[in-house]
Scaffold this motif. Structure first.
Motif, PDB file in Angstrom:
ATOM      1  N   SER A   1       0.727  -1.247   0.106  1.00  0.00           N
ATOM      2  CA  SER A   1      -0.017   0.263   0.179  1.00  0.00           C
ATOM      3  C   SER A   1       0.882   1.130  -0.026  1.00  0.00           C
ATOM      4  CB  SER A   1      -1.057   0.107   1.281  1.00  0.00           C
ATOM      5  OG  SER A   1      -1.556   0.995   1.245  1.00  0.00           O
ATOM      6  N   GLN A   2       0.622   2.165  -0.917  1.00  0.00           N
ATOM      7  CA  GLN A   2       1.597   3.233  -1.034  1.00  0.00           C
ATOM      8  C   GLN A   2       0.564   4.597  -1.910  1.00  0.00           C
ATOM      9  OE1 GLN A   2       4.410   3.219  -4.335  1.00  0.00           O
ATOM     10  NE2 GLN A   2       3.539   1.118  -4.785  1.00  0.00           N
ATOM     11  N   SER A   3       1.275   5.862  -1.274  1.00  0.00           N
ATOM     12  CA  SER A   3       0.626   6.528  -2.006  1.00  0.00           C
ATOM     13  C   SER A   3       1.096   6.895  -3.353  1.00  0.00           C
ATOM     14  CB  SER A   3       1.437   8.124  -1.238  1.00  0.00           C
ATOM     15  OG  SER A   3       2.542   7.922  -1.512  1.00  0.00           O
ATOM     16  N   MET A   4       0.389   7.915  -3.831  1.00  0.00           N
ATOM     17  CA  MET A   4       0.603   8.139  -5.499  1.00  0.00           C
ATOM     18  C   MET A   4       2.109   8.272  -5.795  1.00  0.00           C
ATOM     19  SD  MET A   4      -0.662  11.034  -7.896  1.00  0.00           S
ATOM     20  CE  MET A   4      -2.255  11.359  -6.750  1.00  0.00           C
ATOM     21  N   ASN A   5       2.591   7.648  -6.647  1.00  0.00           N
ATOM     22  CA  ASN A   5       4.091   7.566  -7.292  1.00  0.00           C
ATOM     23  C   ASN A   5       3.621   8.841  -8.247  1.00  0.00           C
ATOM     24  OD1 ASN A   5       3.778   4.597  -6.879  1.00  0.00           O
ATOM     25  ND2 ASN A   5       5.790   5.290  -6.457  1.00  0.00           N
ATOM     26  N   SER A   6       4.431   9.938  -8.300  1.00  0.00           N
ATOM     27  CA  SER A   6       4.421  11.057  -9.136  1.00  0.00           C
ATOM     28  C   SER A   6       5.887  11.511  -9.317  1.00  0.00           C
ATOM     29  CB  SER A   6       3.706  12.134  -8.318  1.00  0.00           C
ATOM     30  OG  SER A   6       2.126  12.002  -8.379  1.00  0.00           O
ATOM     31  N   THR A   7       6.142  12.080 -10.231  1.00  0.00           N
ATOM     32  CA  THR A   7       7.404  12.727 -10.678  1.00  0.00           C
ATOM     33  C   THR A   7       7.186  14.141 -10.611  1.00  0.00           C
ATOM     34  OG1 THR A   7       7.958  10.847 -12.171  1.00  0.00           O
ATOM     35  CG2 THR A   7       8.864  12.988 -12.720  1.00  0.00           C
ATOM     36  N   ILE A   8       8.332  14.850 -10.065  1.00  0.00           N
ATOM     37  CA  ILE A   8       8.235  16.475  -9.750  1.00  0.00           C
ATOM     38  C   ILE A   8       9.481  16.827 -10.547  1.00  0.00           C
ATOM     39  CG2 ILE A   8       8.508  18.329  -8.143  1.00  0.00           C
ATOM     40  CD1 ILE A   8       6.923  16.489  -6.252  1.00  0.00           C
ATOM     41  N   VAL A   9       9.485  17.620 -11.502  1.00  0.00           N
ATOM     42  CA  VAL A   9      10.469  18.309 -12.186  1.00  0.00           C
ATOM     43  C   VAL A   9      10.164  19.850 -12.379  1.00  0.00           C
ATOM     44  CG1 VAL A   9      11.889  18.342 -14.274  1.00  0.00           C
ATOM     45  CG2 VAL A   9      10.898  16.207 -13.314  1.00  0.00           C
ATOM     46  N   LEU A  10      11.188  20.561 -11.740  1.00  0.00           N
ATOM     47  CA  LEU A  10      11.242  22.035 -11.764  1.00  0.00           C
ATOM     48  C   LEU A  10      12.265  22.612 -12.378  1.00  0.00           C
ATOM     49  CD1 LEU A  10       9.699  22.627  -8.065  1.00  0.00           C
ATOM     50  CD2 LEU A  10       8.422  22.645 -10.177  1.00  0.00           C
ATOM     51  N   THR A  11      12.373  23.526 -13.168  1.00  0.00           N
ATOM     52  CA  THR A  11      13.560  24.174 -13.907  1.00  0.00           C
ATOM     53  C   THR A  11      13.439  25.816 -13.629  1.00  0.00           C
ATOM     54  OG1 THR A  11      12.614  24.366 -15.968  1.00  0.00           O
ATOM     55  CG2 THR A  11      14.125  22.297 -15.421  1.00  0.00           C
ATOM     56  N   LYS A  12      14.670  26.387 -13.715  1.00  0.00           N
ATOM     57  CA  LYS A  12      14.837  27.642 -13.845  1.00  0.00           C
ATOM     58  C   LYS A  12      15.530  27.984 -15.004  1.00  0.00           C
ATOM     59  CE  LYS A  12      14.795  31.986 -12.811  1.00  0.00           C
ATOM     60  NZ  LYS A  12      13.806  33.060 -12.857  1.00  0.00           N
ATOM     61  N   ARG A  13      14.997  28.828 -16.068  1.00  0.00           N
ATOM     62  CA  ARG A  13      16.009  28.958 -17.432  1.00  0.00           C
ATOM     63  C   ARG A  13      16.031  30.626 -17.564  1.00  0.00           C
ATOM     64  NH1 ARG A  13      16.469  24.734 -20.681  1.00  0.00           N
ATOM     65  NH2 ARG A  13      15.170  22.921 -20.084  1.00  0.00           N
ATOM     66  N   ALA A  14      17.028  30.770 -18.168  1.00  0.00           N
ATOM     67  CA  ALA A  14      17.334  32.237 -18.459  1.00  0.00           C
ATOM     68  C   ALA A  14      16.409  32.578 -19.541  1.00  0.00           C
ATOM     69  CB  ALA A  14      18.849  32.396 -19.135  1.00  0.00           C
TER      70      ALA A  14
END
Length: 148
Positions: free
Chosen positions: A34-47
């Motif tokens: 039993s587990q929580s949702m598997n999610s991917t988090i990707v955040l970026t900062k671009r010029a």
């Protein structure tokens, strides 16, 4: 497995094969645990021109946010970009039900950065004397995102 069953993938497909292995592993684990949702988090900062200045990437599982990758361009370190990205990633993880975050690093400067963000060591893997690279250490760190 026989020798003929072994397939060595060319470097160009390693990322795709690694992703396929991870997806299959997560699917089989989801049946068992039993587990929580598997999610991917990707955040970026671009010029403004599109050049990548910083990024963080991680996944959620079992109520934990695993920070897999965190990088800030050398010229933009100590400007707050990394802190902002980490805080935003942690907030997103909390909104997905995560109670904690964890990561590992072998960079002493990154270790200090994570300590300033409230992470603490829960393990350390060091090379014994006489083993290469000399003095290498990997810290395993965690942070409470939602107090009990």
């Amino acid at each position: 497995m026989t020798k003929s069953d072994t397939l060595v993938e060319p470097n160009s497909v390693h990322a795709d094969v690694s992703k396929e292995i991870e997806e299959n592993l997560l699917a089989s684990l989801a049946v068992l645990n039993s587990q929580s949702m598997n999610s991917t988090i990707v955040l970026t900062k671009r010029a403004s021109g599109g050049k990548l200045l910083a990024g963080v990437s991680g996944t959620t599982s079992y109520g934990w946010f695993l920070v897999k990758l965190m990088w800030v361009d050398e010229e933009h370190r100590r400007t707050g970009i990394g802190t902002t990205l980490m805080q935003e990633a942690e907030q997103r993880a909390k909104s997905l039900g995560c109670h904690g975050a964890w990561l590992d690093t072998s960079n002493p400067k990154a270790h200090e950065f994570y300590l300033r963000l409230g992470y603490s060591d829960f393990g350390k893997l060091s090379n014994p004397p006489g083993n290469e690279p000399l003095g290498h250490c990997r810290w395993f760190m965690k942070k409470v995102l939602r107090p009990e």
